[in-house]
Design a protein around this motif. Structure first.
Motif, mmCIF file in Angstrom:
data_model
loop_
_atom_site.group_PDB
_atom_site.id
_atom_site.type_symbol
_atom_site.label_atom_id
_atom_site.label_comp_id
_atom_site.label_asym_id
_atom_site.label_seq_id
_atom_site.Cartn_x
_atom_site.Cartn_y
_atom_site.Cartn_z
ATOM 1 N N PHE A 60 0.931 -1.370 0.010
ATOM 2 C CA PHE A 60 0.228 -0.263 0.062
ATOM 3 C C PHE A 60 1.002 1.268 0.291
ATOM 4 C CE2 PHE A 60 -4.428 -1.773 1.751
ATOM 5 C CZ PHE A 60 -4.508 -2.605 0.993
ATOM 6 N N SER A 64 -2.776 6.444 2.116
ATOM 7 C CA SER A 64 -3.275 5.227 1.732
ATOM 8 C C SER A 64 -4.800 6.123 2.083
ATOM 9 C CB SER A 64 -3.514 4.228 2.371
ATOM 10 O OG SER A 64 -2.457 3.034 1.745
ATOM 11 N N ALA A 82 -1.260 -7.628 2.353
ATOM 12 C CA ALA A 82 -1.253 -5.859 2.437
ATOM 13 C C ALA A 82 -0.348 -6.230 3.316
ATOM 14 C CB ALA A 82 -1.883 -5.111 3.026
ATOM 15 N N LYS A 83 1.127 -5.626 2.955
ATOM 16 C CA LYS A 83 2.178 -4.960 3.824
ATOM 17 C C LYS A 83 1.603 -3.184 3.939
ATOM 18 C CE LYS A 83 5.293 -8.393 1.246
ATOM 19 N NZ LYS A 83 3.842 -8.819 0.446
ATOM 20 N N THR A 84 1.691 -2.394 5.203
ATOM 21 C CA THR A 84 1.239 -1.453 5.168
ATOM 22 C C THR A 84 2.832 -0.433 5.797
ATOM 23 O OG1 THR A 84 0.436 -2.033 7.192
ATOM 24 C CG2 THR A 84 -0.776 -1.458 5.118
ATOM 25 N N SER A 85 4.059 -1.192 5.550
ATOM 26 C CA SER A 85 4.913 -0.818 6.708
ATOM 27 C C SER A 85 4.979 0.993 6.757
ATOM 28 C CB SER A 85 6.353 -1.579 6.683
ATOM 29 O OG SER A 85 6.836 -1.623 5.315
ATOM 30 N N VAL A 87 3.103 3.234 5.454
ATOM 31 C CA VAL A 87 2.047 3.877 4.851
ATOM 32 C C VAL A 87 1.811 4.692 6.627
ATOM 33 C CG1 VAL A 87 -0.799 3.902 5.717
ATOM 34 C CG2 VAL A 87 0.365 2.536 3.479
ATOM 35 N N MET A 90 -3.870 6.486 6.556
ATOM 36 C CA MET A 90 -5.219 5.415 6.323
ATOM 37 C C MET A 90 -6.606 6.292 6.486
ATOM 38 S SD MET A 90 -3.614 2.616 7.726
ATOM 39 C CE MET A 90 -2.291 1.362 7.660
ATOM 40 N N ILE A 108 -3.334 -4.457 8.757
ATOM 41 C CA ILE A 108 -3.219 -2.946 9.731
ATOM 42 C C ILE A 108 -2.236 -2.651 11.163
ATOM 43 C CG2 ILE A 108 -4.140 -0.725 10.043
ATOM 44 C CD1 ILE A 108 -5.552 -1.455 7.850
ATOM 45 N N LYS A 111 1.136 -2.928 12.179
ATOM 46 C CA LYS A 111 1.819 -2.147 11.962
ATOM 47 C C LYS A 111 1.828 -1.098 12.771
ATOM 48 C CE LYS A 111 1.864 2.101 8.954
ATOM 49 N NZ LYS A 111 2.903 2.853 9.905
#
Length: 113
Positions: A60, A64, A82-85, A87, A90, A108, A111
């Motif tokens: 992401f 986002s 989902a890779k949200t590191s 982000v 949100m 999420i 993270k």
């Protein structure tokens, strides 16, 4: 099918950034480095019931914000994989998902920990 391919060179090494957003039946699958605009292109599709991350995962973007905003017909959003590191924003990510019965946000939550 929405696909985007970008190539950048870093220290003489070619890095390919690819995203793939595909719709099959009533399911939208996110793979690679997805963008908010690619996902938002499907928000008015009244046949769309499920959004999920593909088996290869999805990265992401830093912002986002509003990624799933206005997906009023979607009932299930599964963000496992989902890779949200990277982000940082949100906000309003799921705003307007009126019919959503299940939103799996395990990526999420990981993270945040």
């Amino acid at each position: 099918v929405s696909a985007c391919v970008a190539e950048i060179y870093f220290c003489g090494i070619r890095i390919s950034l690819t995203s793939l957003v595909t719709k099959s039946g009533s399911t939208l699958t996110l793979s690679g480095n997805v963008t908010v605009d690619e996902v938002q292109a499907y928000k008015s599709d009244d046949t769309l019931k499920t959004i999920k991350v593909g088996s290869s995962g999805a990265v992401f973007p830093e912002s986002s914000k509003k990624m799933f905003y206005g997906f009023e017909y979607v009932e299930t959003i599964d963000l496992k994989g989902a890779k949200t590191s990277a982000v940082t924003d949100m906000s309003m990510m799921f705003s307007g998902c009126k019919r959503a019965k299940s939103i799996d946000v395990i990526a999420i939550l990981k993270k945040a920990s």
